[in-house]
Design an enzyme around this catalytic site. Structure first.
Site, PDB file in Angstrom:
ATOM      1  N   LYS A 128       0.731  -1.046  -0.117  1.00 32.46           N
ATOM      2  CA  LYS A 128       0.024  -0.017   0.129  1.00 32.46           C
ATOM      3  C   LYS A 128       1.042   1.382   0.004  1.00 32.46           C
ATOM      4  O   LYS A 128       2.047   1.121   0.513  1.00 32.46           O
ATOM      5  CB  LYS A 128      -0.957  -0.054   1.193  1.00 32.46           C
ATOM      6  CG  LYS A 128      -2.135   0.868   1.314  1.00 32.46           C
ATOM      7  CD  LYS A 128      -3.288   0.138   0.458  1.00 32.46           C
ATOM      8  CE  LYS A 128      -4.489   1.162   0.368  1.00 32.46           C
ATOM      9  NZ  LYS A 128      -5.619   0.527  -0.309  1.00 32.46           N
ATOM     10  N   ASP A 168      -6.921   4.406  -4.538  1.00 27.31           N
ATOM     11  CA  ASP A 168      -7.615   4.491  -3.186  1.00 27.31           C
ATOM     12  C   ASP A 168      -8.399   5.678  -2.987  1.00 27.31           C
ATOM     13  O   ASP A 168      -8.661   6.542  -4.076  1.00 27.31           O
ATOM     14  CB  ASP A 168      -6.598   3.995  -2.150  1.00 27.31           C
ATOM     15  CG  ASP A 168      -7.288   3.633  -0.851  1.00 27.31           C
ATOM     16  OD1 ASP A 168      -7.996   2.492  -0.849  1.00 27.31           O
ATOM     17  OD2 ASP A 168      -7.351   4.384   0.058  1.00 27.31           O
TER      18      ASP A 168
HETATM   19  P1  NDP Z   1     -12.822   8.150  -2.738  1.00 24.79           P
HETATM   20  O1  NDP Z   1     -11.822   8.980  -2.495  1.00 24.79           O
HETATM   21  O2  NDP Z   1     -13.467   7.962  -4.037  1.00 24.79           O
HETATM   22  O3  NDP Z   1     -14.141   8.543  -1.793  1.00 24.79           O
HETATM   23  C1  NDP Z   1     -14.044   8.642  -0.164  1.00 24.79           C
HETATM   24  C2  NDP Z   1     -15.074   8.820   0.332  1.00 24.79           C
HETATM   25  O4  NDP Z   1     -15.037   8.821   1.731  1.00 24.79           O
HETATM   26  C3  NDP Z   1     -15.553  10.439   0.241  1.00 24.79           C
HETATM   27  O5  NDP Z   1     -16.907  10.519   0.074  1.00 24.79           O
HETATM   28  C4  NDP Z   1     -15.001  11.145   1.294  1.00 24.79           C
HETATM   29  O6  NDP Z   1     -15.491  12.484   1.610  1.00 24.79           O
HETATM   30  C5  NDP Z   1     -15.227  10.246   2.344  1.00 24.79           C
HETATM   31  N1  NDP Z   1     -14.499   9.979   3.529  1.00 24.79           N
HETATM   32  C6  NDP Z   1     -12.897  10.374   3.549  1.00 24.79           C
HETATM   33  N2  NDP Z   1     -12.387  10.267   4.776  1.00 24.79           N
HETATM   34  C7  NDP Z   1     -13.417  10.464   5.532  1.00 24.79           C
HETATM   35  C8  NDP Z   1     -13.257  10.445   7.189  1.00 24.79           C
HETATM   36  N3  NDP Z   1     -12.332  10.504   7.637  1.00 24.79           N
HETATM   37  N4  NDP Z   1     -14.640  10.567   7.515  1.00 24.79           N
HETATM   38  C9  NDP Z   1     -15.688  10.377   6.704  1.00 24.79           C
HETATM   39  N5  NDP Z   1     -15.768  10.125   5.473  1.00 24.79           N
HETATM   40  C10 NDP Z   1     -14.788  10.243   4.646  1.00 24.79           C
HETATM   41  O7  NDP Z   1     -12.392   6.797  -2.166  1.00 24.79           O
HETATM   42  P2  NDP Z   1     -12.871   5.252  -2.323  1.00 24.79           P
HETATM   43  O8  NDP Z   1     -14.205   5.103  -2.317  1.00 24.79           O
HETATM   44  O9  NDP Z   1     -11.800   4.567  -3.459  1.00 24.79           O
HETATM   45  O10 NDP Z   1     -12.269   4.445  -0.917  1.00 24.79           O
HETATM   46  C11 NDP Z   1     -13.299   4.390   0.220  1.00 24.79           C
HETATM   47  C12 NDP Z   1     -12.898   3.327   0.933  1.00 24.79           C
HETATM   48  O11 NDP Z   1     -12.891   1.998   0.321  1.00 24.79           O
HETATM   49  C13 NDP Z   1     -11.623   3.500   1.679  1.00 24.79           C
HETATM   50  O12 NDP Z   1     -11.626   2.910   3.041  1.00 24.79           O
HETATM   51  C14 NDP Z   1     -10.703   2.569   0.825  1.00 24.79           C
HETATM   52  O13 NDP Z   1      -9.438   2.123   1.451  1.00 24.79           O
HETATM   53  C15 NDP Z   1     -11.662   1.488   0.400  1.00 24.79           C
HETATM   54  N6  NDP Z   1     -11.559   0.819  -0.648  1.00 24.79           N
HETATM   55  C16 NDP Z   1     -11.366   1.234  -2.074  1.00 24.79           C
HETATM   56  C17 NDP Z   1     -11.118   0.533  -2.963  1.00 24.79           C
HETATM   57  C18 NDP Z   1     -11.245   1.049  -4.303  1.00 24.79           C
HETATM   58  O14 NDP Z   1     -11.124   0.166  -5.339  1.00 24.79           O
HETATM   59  N7  NDP Z   1     -11.262   2.261  -4.715  1.00 24.79           N
HETATM   60  C19 NDP Z   1     -10.735  -0.967  -2.863  1.00 24.79           C
HETATM   61  C20 NDP Z   1     -10.829  -1.437  -1.681  1.00 24.79           C
HETATM   62  C21 NDP Z   1     -11.232  -0.535  -0.577  1.00 24.79           C
HETATM   63  P3  NDP Z   1     -14.776  13.675   1.248  1.00 24.79           P
HETATM   64  O15 NDP Z   1     -14.839  13.868  -0.276  1.00 24.79           O
HETATM   65  O16 NDP Z   1     -15.155  14.678   1.758  1.00 24.79           O
HETATM   66  O17 NDP Z   1     -13.337  13.574   1.484  1.00 24.79           O
END
Ligand code: NDP
Length: 449
Positions: A128, A168
């Protein structure tokens, strides 16, 4: 509470060395608590120092990322790549760009990734990386300059046979493309398999964008069917976050007959009793890159509440936490239980605190850890690499069908392991044990390396 002496000793060593890394300790502890159920049957592991080696990353890389903003001012961010474990394949795992990124966060994500990648059955080790850079509010050119600077250091550590990053939080198609462009320029080779989540015109896979969210719903549907004789049909669903994972979890939930009534970002959440209008959501998040509050401004009947943590107070049958680590605490979990929720399936990595997991499992809800239910993203990244090696592209339907098969197999592996260790239906211990056993076998076979 750990009782096995070997695991207790190794955990104490981890605590002594890495006590200042709370997310990492949390992830290690959860996995060790599951491994207690199998470690007694394998005295050879202790002799081979297996757990000590498993818990220590093979390599940690930390580097300076200098870049220039649109006003000509210089900024310096910190970059990381943790190459955790390559026993079953090249390191593989995403890059996160978010101000909260530090070594503890990257190590916890890398550690989880080792087990997740093992569960996919594809030959991928775990890693990662990321940076404390915040893409929010930056211009396209600023993001490009940052990505180029980041890759100017990272390129020497990665390659299709060594380490293959992906996206991510904060790293989507735009960032992956800028990083790939810089990599290609430096090495002077079209080595598509070096990074996944690429655009469709240069080696990306159809359905990769959707894969984590869709895969989450495929896994949840399997669990509902086999453990509750139930489905998404007619269910009220809350999805936290509104990024890549959340958007496509919401889309698949809707396709499977569920109704998503609430979604969030880090500032707050929206509630729409009529069901989230996905076209509107995609327009706000993908095109306009705006806040989720805009949804309530533009959709009649929808409301916005400041503060994302309270989203779990919204009554639902199924909860899909898809935002970030530790986003649901015990109070959030208790609210779900009180409202009659039947299942919590993690789309994010480690979104439930240990206390929240205890509440959810204690009340008999279905619960799946992210390393199992969000593995569809990395699995489809593996399929992207396969297509790159074969120099061909599969159709959306072909990739989606393979993804469904993989998620069914992951559920089966977790469930079977839960039965074998005497905890039928405990998908957390099932995921940890099934993921670990394959890595352990490879590590034992390869000697003390
Ligand atoms: P994105 O950046 O596309 O979206 C993240 C979302 O989560 C946004 O809506 C963001 O809001 C919100 N967010 C971020 N930090 C916080 C926080 N501390 N508290 C509340 N909301 C928060 O990321 P992904 O959708 O790609 O990833 C989301 C999760 O899924 C992560 O844990 C990631 O590790 C996991 N994941 C992702 C994969 C992928 O293929 N993308 C694969 C497997 C796991 P804001 O815009 O306001 O920051």
């Amino acid at each position: 509470m750990l009782t096995n002496e070997y695991l207790k000793r190794v955990y104490a060593e981890v605590e002594k060395r890495d006590g200042h890394e709370p997310e990492f300790l949390q992830a290690v502890r959860e996995v060790f608590e599951s491994l207690e159920l199998v470690v007694d049957q394998h005295p050879e592991w202790e002799k081979a120092g297996l757990i000590e080696r498993f818990v220590e990353p093979e390599r940690v890389i930390e580097f300076r990322v200098p870049w220039v903003d649109d006003n000509g001012d210089v900024h310096v961010n910190r970059g990381y790549r943790v190459q955790y474990n390559s026993a079953i394949g090249p390191y593989k795992g995403g890059l996160r760009f978010h101000p909260s990124v530090n070594l503890s966060v990257i190590k916890f994500l890398g550690f989880e990734q080792v087990l997740k990648n093992s569960l996919t059955t594809l030959p991928m080790g775990g890693g990662k990386g990321g940076s404390d850079f915040d893409p929010k509010g930056k211009s396209d050119m600023e993001v490009m300059r940052f990505c180029q600077s980041f890759m100017t250091e990272l390129y020497r550590h990665i390659g299709q046979f060594t380490d293959t990053p992906a996206g991510d939080i904060g790293v989507g198609g735009r960032e992956v493309a800028y990083m790939y462009g810089q990599y290609k320029k430096i090495v002077d080779r079209f080595e598509g398999g070096v990074i996944t989540g690429k655009g469709l015109t240069f080696g990306g896979s159809l359905a990769r964008t959707q894969a984590t969210g869709y895969g989450l719903c495929y896994y949840a549907a399997e669990a509902l069917k086999h453990l509750k004789n139930d489905s998404f049909e007619g269910k009220v669903v809350v999805v936290s976050g509104s990024g890549n994972v959340a958007q496509y979890a919401a889309e698949k939930t809707t396709q499977l007959g569920g109704k998503v009534v609430a979604m969030s970002d880090s500032q707050g959440y929206v509630y729409d009793p009529n069901g989230i209008d996905l076209k509107k959501l995609f327009d706000i998040k993908q095109k306009r890159r705006a806040r989720i509050s805009v949804y309530a401004d533009e959709v009649p009947g929808a409301t916005y509440t400041e503060g994302c943590r309270n989203i779990w107070n919204v009554k639902c049958d199924i909860a899909l936490p898809c935002a970030s680590q530790n986003e649901m605490d015990a109070d959030g979990a208790k609210a779900l239980v009180e409202h009659g929720c039947i299942g919590v399936f993690e789309g994010a990595n480690m979104p439930l605190t240990p206390e929240a997991i205890a509440v959810v499992q204690g009340a008999g809800l279905l619960y799946s850890p992210g390393k199992a239910s969000n593995a569809g993203g990395v699995a489809t990244s593996g399929l992207e690499m396969t297509q790159n090696s074969m120099r061909l592209s599969w159709s959306f339907e072909e990739v989606d069908e393979k993804l469904q098969g993989i998620m069914k197999n992951i559920f089966k592996a977790c469930y079977d392991a839960s039965v074998q260790c005497g905890r039928p239906g405990d998908l957390m211990v099932g995921a940890n044990i099934a993921g670990f056993l394959k890595v352990a076998e490879a590590m034992m076979a390869q000697g003390i390396v």
